[in-house]
Motif scaffolding. Structure first.
Motif, PDB file in Angstrom:
ATOM      1  N   ASP A  55      -5.901  24.995  17.164  1.00 40.11           N
ATOM      2  CA  ASP A  55      -4.687  24.500  16.502  1.00 40.11           C
ATOM      3  C   ASP A  55      -4.203  25.522  15.472  1.00 40.11           C
ATOM      4  OD1 ASP A  55      -7.086  23.893  15.151  1.00 40.11           O
ATOM      5  OD2 ASP A  55      -6.162  22.266  14.019  1.00 40.11           O
ATOM      6  N   LEU A  56      -5.074  26.452  15.082  1.00 33.65           N
ATOM      7  CA  LEU A  56      -4.687  27.445  14.077  1.00 33.65           C
ATOM      8  C   LEU A  56      -4.429  28.827  14.691  1.00 33.65           C
ATOM      9  CD1 LEU A  56      -7.012  26.127  11.259  1.00 33.65           C
ATOM     10  CD2 LEU A  56      -4.538  25.951  11.371  1.00 33.65           C
ATOM     11  N   LEU A  57      -4.265  28.835  16.015  1.00 36.01           N
ATOM     12  CA  LEU A  57      -4.008  30.099  16.705  1.00 36.01           C
ATOM     13  C   LEU A  57      -2.683  30.714  16.254  1.00 36.01           C
ATOM     14  CD1 LEU A  57      -5.658  31.596  18.808  1.00 36.01           C
ATOM     15  CD2 LEU A  57      -4.428  30.387  20.596  1.00 36.01           C
TER      16      LEU A  57
ATOM     17  N   SER B 285      -7.334  14.897  15.408  1.00 38.25           N
ATOM     18  CA  SER B 285      -7.062  15.419  14.081  1.00 38.25           C
ATOM     19  C   SER B 285      -7.006  14.255  13.110  1.00 38.25           C
ATOM     20  CB  SER B 285      -5.740  16.175  14.056  1.00 38.25           C
ATOM     21  OG  SER B 285      -4.679  15.255  14.111  1.00 38.25           O
ATOM     22  N   LYS B 286      -7.097  14.619  11.837  1.00 43.05           N
ATOM     23  CA  LYS B 286      -7.045  13.564  10.835  1.00 43.05           C
ATOM     24  C   LYS B 286      -5.671  12.908  10.844  1.00 43.05           C
ATOM     25  CE  LYS B 286     -10.250  16.327   8.329  1.00 43.05           C
ATOM     26  NZ  LYS B 286     -10.183  17.603   7.605  1.00 43.05           N
ATOM     27  N   GLN B 287      -4.635  13.733  11.134  1.00 37.82           N
ATOM     28  CA  GLN B 287      -3.270  13.193  11.137  1.00 37.82           C
ATOM     29  C   GLN B 287      -3.123  12.064  12.148  1.00 37.82           C
ATOM     30  OE1 GLN B 287      -4.019  16.217  10.575  1.00 37.82           O
ATOM     31  NE2 GLN B 287      -2.401  17.453   9.644  1.00 37.82           N
TER      32      GLN B 287
ATOM     33  N   GLY C   8     -19.049  34.351   7.442  1.00 28.66           N
ATOM     34  CA  GLY C   8     -18.200  33.374   8.120  1.00 28.66           C
ATOM     35  C   GLY C   8     -17.964  32.183   7.206  1.00 28.66           C
ATOM     36  N   ARG C   9     -17.109  31.287   7.655  1.00 24.04           N
ATOM     37  CA  ARG C   9     -16.841  30.110   6.807  1.00 24.04           C
ATOM     38  C   ARG C   9     -16.355  28.937   7.637  1.00 24.04           C
ATOM     39  NH1 ARG C   9     -11.619  29.078   8.146  1.00 24.04           N
ATOM     40  NH2 ARG C   9     -10.066  30.505   7.383  1.00 24.04           N
ATOM     41  N   PHE C  10     -16.561  27.755   7.071  1.00 19.53           N
ATOM     42  CA  PHE C  10     -15.973  26.525   7.597  1.00 19.53           C
ATOM     43  C   PHE C  10     -15.136  25.979   6.454  1.00 19.53           C
ATOM     44  CE2 PHE C  10     -16.563  21.781   8.197  1.00 19.53           C
ATOM     45  CZ  PHE C  10     -15.651  21.681   9.243  1.00 19.53           C
ATOM     46  N   ALA C  11     -13.879  25.661   6.744  1.00 20.47           N
ATOM     47  CA  ALA C  11     -12.954  25.352   5.645  1.00 20.47           C
ATOM     48  C   ALA C  11     -12.223  24.029   5.852  1.00 20.47           C
ATOM     49  CB  ALA C  11     -11.955  26.503   5.503  1.00 20.47           C
ATOM     50  N   PRO C  12     -12.931  22.921   5.738  1.00 22.43           N
ATOM     51  CA  PRO C  12     -12.272  21.628   5.978  1.00 22.43           C
ATOM     52  C   PRO C  12     -11.358  21.203   4.834  1.00 22.43           C
ATOM     53  CG  PRO C  12     -14.512  21.282   5.225  1.00 22.43           C
ATOM     54  CD  PRO C  12     -14.341  22.771   5.381  1.00 22.43           C
ATOM     55  N   SER C  13     -10.322  20.460   5.187  1.00 26.47           N
ATOM     56  CA  SER C  13      -9.471  19.830   4.173  1.00 26.47           C
ATOM     57  C   SER C  13      -9.998  18.414   3.970  1.00 26.47           C
ATOM     58  CB  SER C  13      -8.024  19.750   4.664  1.00 26.47           C
ATOM     59  OG  SER C  13      -7.593  21.011   5.097  1.00 26.47           O
ATOM     60  N   PRO C  14     -10.102  17.967   2.725  1.00 22.80           N
ATOM     61  CA  PRO C  14     -10.674  16.618   2.498  1.00 22.80           C
ATOM     62  C   PRO C  14      -9.650  15.510   2.671  1.00 22.80           C
ATOM     63  CG  PRO C  14     -10.294  17.715   0.411  1.00 22.80           C
ATOM     64  CD  PRO C  14      -9.852  18.679   1.477  1.00 22.80           C
TER      65      PRO C  14
ATOM     66  N   ILE D 131     -13.946  24.001   0.587  1.00 27.25           N
ATOM     67  CA  ILE D 131     -13.178  22.750   0.660  1.00 27.25           C
ATOM     68  C   ILE D 131     -11.721  23.059   0.302  1.00 27.25           C
ATOM     69  CG2 ILE D 131     -12.891  20.440  -0.334  1.00 27.25           C
ATOM     70  CD1 ILE D 131     -15.429  20.505   1.272  1.00 27.25           C
ATOM     71  N   GLU D 132     -10.836  22.789   1.256  1.00 27.72           N
ATOM     72  CA  GLU D 132      -9.429  23.161   1.060  1.00 27.72           C
ATOM     73  C   GLU D 132      -8.651  21.988   0.456  1.00 27.72           C
ATOM     74  OE1 GLU D 132      -8.073  25.522   4.536  1.00 27.72           O
ATOM     75  OE2 GLU D 132      -9.141  27.095   3.433  1.00 27.72           O
ATOM     76  N   ASP D 133      -8.922  21.775  -0.830  1.00 23.12           N
ATOM     77  CA  ASP D 133      -8.335  20.627  -1.535  1.00 23.12           C
ATOM     78  C   ASP D 133      -7.138  21.042  -2.374  1.00 23.12           C
ATOM     79  OD1 ASP D 133      -9.921  22.141  -3.181  1.00 23.12           O
ATOM     80  OD2 ASP D 133     -10.843  20.458  -4.242  1.00 23.12           O
TER      81      ASP D 133
ATOM     82  N   ALA E  28       0.988  26.687  -0.647  1.00 25.39           N
ATOM     83  CA  ALA E  28       0.980  26.471   0.800  1.00 25.39           C
ATOM     84  C   ALA E  28      -0.355  26.918   1.380  1.00 25.39           C
ATOM     85  CB  ALA E  28       2.127  27.247   1.448  1.00 25.39           C
ATOM     86  N   TYR E  29      -0.724  26.279   2.481  1.00 27.54           N
ATOM     87  CA  TYR E  29      -1.976  26.606   3.180  1.00 27.54           C
ATOM     88  C   TYR E  29      -2.092  28.103   3.465  1.00 27.54           C
ATOM     89  CZ  TYR E  29      -4.605  27.468   7.508  1.00 27.54           C
ATOM     90  OH  TYR E  29      -5.413  28.019   8.466  1.00 27.54           O
ATOM     91  N   GLN E  30      -1.022  28.724   3.978  1.00 28.98           N
ATOM     92  CA  GLN E  30      -1.084  30.150   4.365  1.00 28.98           C
ATOM     93  C   GLN E  30      -1.503  31.045   3.203  1.00 28.98           C
ATOM     94  OE1 GLN E  30      -0.713  30.507   7.467  1.00 28.98           O
ATOM     95  NE2 GLN E  30       0.736  28.958   8.140  1.00 28.98           N
TER      96      GLN E  30
ATOM     97  N   ILE F 290     -14.027  31.637  12.603  1.00 27.38           N
ATOM     98  CA  ILE F 290     -14.185  30.896  13.855  1.00 27.38           C
ATOM     99  C   ILE F 290     -13.637  29.494  13.581  1.00 27.38           C
ATOM    100  CG2 ILE F 290     -15.816  30.099  15.638  1.00 27.38           C
ATOM    101  CD1 ILE F 290     -15.809  33.210  15.204  1.00 27.38           C
ATOM    102  N   ARG F 291     -12.589  29.114  14.281  1.00 23.57           N
ATOM    103  CA  ARG F 291     -11.969  27.812  14.020  1.00 23.57           C
ATOM    104  C   ARG F 291     -11.255  27.328  15.268  1.00 23.57           C
ATOM    105  NH1 ARG F 291      -7.374  30.328   9.926  1.00 23.57           N
ATOM    106  NH2 ARG F 291      -6.437  31.663  11.503  1.00 23.57           N
ATOM    107  N   GLY F 292     -10.578  26.198  15.145  1.00 30.30           N
ATOM    108  CA  GLY F 292      -9.959  25.568  16.313  1.00 30.30           C
ATOM    109  C   GLY F 292      -8.645  26.222  16.719  1.00 30.30           C
TER     110      GLY F 292
ATOM    111  N   ALA G  53      -3.140  30.104   0.316  1.00 30.34           N
ATOM    112  CA  ALA G  53      -4.483  29.800  -0.176  1.00 30.34           C
ATOM    113  C   ALA G  53      -5.542  30.320   0.790  1.00 30.34           C
ATOM    114  CB  ALA G  53      -4.626  28.290  -0.377  1.00 30.34           C
ATOM    115  N   VAL G  54      -5.311  30.128   2.092  1.00 29.06           N
ATOM    116  CA  VAL G  54      -6.333  30.489   3.070  1.00 29.06           C
ATOM    117  C   VAL G  54      -6.547  32.011   3.083  1.00 29.06           C
ATOM    118  CG1 VAL G  54      -4.916  30.730   5.172  1.00 29.06           C
ATOM    119  CG2 VAL G  54      -7.190  29.782   5.343  1.00 29.06           C
ATOM    120  N   VAL G  55      -5.466  32.770   2.990  1.00 27.79           N
ATOM    121  CA  VAL G  55      -5.614  34.228   3.054  1.00 27.79           C
ATOM    122  C   VAL G  55      -6.206  34.766   1.744  1.00 27.79           C
ATOM    123  CG1 VAL G  55      -4.392  36.433   3.289  1.00 27.79           C
ATOM    124  CG2 VAL G  55      -3.829  34.513   4.804  1.00 27.79           C
TER     125      VAL G  55
HETATM  126  N1  GLU Z   1      -8.371  23.518   6.144  1.00 26.41           N
HETATM  127  C1  GLU Z   1      -7.912  23.682   7.489  1.00 26.41           C
HETATM  128  C2  GLU Z   1      -8.128  22.410   8.286  1.00 26.41           C
HETATM  129  O1  GLU Z   1      -8.887  21.558   7.904  1.00 26.41           O
HETATM  130  C3  GLU Z   1      -8.627  24.789   8.226  1.00 26.41           C
HETATM  131  C4  GLU Z   1      -8.381  26.117   7.639  1.00 26.41           C
HETATM  132  C5  GLU Z   1      -8.909  27.288   8.415  1.00 26.41           C
HETATM  133  O2  GLU Z   1      -9.943  27.209   9.063  1.00 26.41           O
HETATM  134  O3  GLU Z   1      -8.278  28.322   8.311  1.00 26.41           O
HETATM  135  O4  GLU Z   1      -7.529  22.240   9.317  1.00 26.41           O
END
Ligand code: GLU
Ligand code: ZN
Length: 303
Positions: free
Chosen positions: A200-202, A237-239, A15-21, A51-53, A178-180, A196-198, A182-184
């Motif tokens: 918002d990414l459904l 969200s950070k935004q 599994g992973r947790f992938a935050p953007s800084p 880290i999704e930088d 793009a995020y799509q 496993i994530r929020g 890099a993430v894949v």
């Molecule tokens: N880096 C993304 C974010 O912080 C999450 C990416 C993911 O979990 O697929 O929202």
């Protein structure tokens, strides 16, 4: 096509947790980190941090270090080395050049305003226009329209057909990946078996599943947990500048995160260390109790 990365061995939970800084962890991102950690550990798996930088203009100086430190403060220790997407450009470029070689992508010069004018969902306008690379985004040709999938926590998820057919952007006009993409690529690279994530990414999940198919790799199992919504109805969200969590009382934040995820929490848990609370949670957490995405209103006192 088949992306030249090793296939994930069957049966290995990763599994992973992938935050953007782009900011510090807020309550919603801690909830995600905790849920993905607990799911990995209950399944005797590895839990990785990535880290999704890939978006320097949106990066906040020092945020990566602060996020990692916060995870440690909360007793969430990762396995293996942290992966930084800024170090992965070669893999993204390989994927793009393979798509190009196999005529599975095209250059697009449409502006956001033009796309909005045409209905908001990209209609393949530039597909046959043979634009040059200059000042172009790269879109992939979507041969795998994913308009439904099963989510561990949300059940059957249906995605609007037009959205499912969209040729999404893999490389941005401003020269960033793009995020799509890099993430894949990284979920394949890291052999991730469960995401496993929020919630918002459904929706982006459908695009990602389509990309996994394009890249010829088995997609991970997906589980989306509900989003924390403020009293005003905004998602944290950070935004929209959700406040960073208060690291002085990690115990009480952990307990509120558990409660947010539908768990009933023993009295006295708050007196334990964060590590002990996490260990208790690995043992006792019930994923079946996670509420479905809904307007969950949380109280500002959480922060
Ligand atoms: N880096 C993304 C974010 O912080 C999450 C990416 C993911 O979990 O697929 O929202
Ligand atoms: Zn276009």
């Amino acid at each position: 096509m088949k992306l030249a990365l090793p296939e994930r061995p069957q049966g290995n939970y990763r599994g992973r947790f992938a935050p953007s800084p782009s900011g510090l962890l807020h309550f919603g991102s801690l909830v995600t980190a905790l849920a993905s950690y607990l799911h990995a550990k209950q399944n005797h798996g590895q839990w990785l941090v990535r880290i999704e930088d890939i978006d320097p203009p949106r990066e906040q100086a020092g945020a990566s270090e602060a996020i990692l430190k916060t995870l440690e403060t909360y007793g969430l220790y990762w396995d293996e080395q942290v992966l930084y997407q800024s170090q992965q450009s070669n893999y993204y470029l390989d994927a793009l050049s393979q798509l190009k070689a196999e005529h599975l992508s095209y250059y697009c010069q449409c502006t956001r305003a033009q796309i909005k004018q045409r209905g908001g969902i990209y209609d393949g306008h530039c597909k046959l226009l043979n634009h040059s690379k200059h000042n172009s985004a790269i879109r992939y040709i979507n041969h795998y329209k994913i308009n439904q999938f099963n989510d561990l926590f949300q059940g059957r998820v249906e995605i609007d057909n037009k959205l499912a057919s969209e040729d999404c952007i893999l490389f941005r006009k401003d020269g960033l990946f793009a995020y799509q993409l890099a993430v894949v690529v990284d979920d394949i690279y890291q052999q991730i078996s469960h995401i496993i994530r929020g919630c918002d990414l459904l929706e982006p999940s459908a695009r990602q599943l389509s990309l996994f198919a394009t890249f010829g790799h088995q997609p991970p199992v997906l589980g989306h947990i509900p989003l924390a919504i403020t009293e005003q109805g905004y998602k944290l969200s950070k935004q929209n500048k959700a406040p960073a969590i208060n690291n002085l009382r990690p115990q009480s934040v952990l307990i509120q995160a558990l409660q947010f995820l539908g768990q009933s929490v023993e009295t006295g848990l708050e007196d334990l260390s964060p590590e002990e609370i996490v260990a208790w949670s690995v043992k006792n957490f019930q994923f079946t109790a996670i509420p479905k995405q809904q307007e969950i209103v949380i109280n500002h006192s959480i922060f």
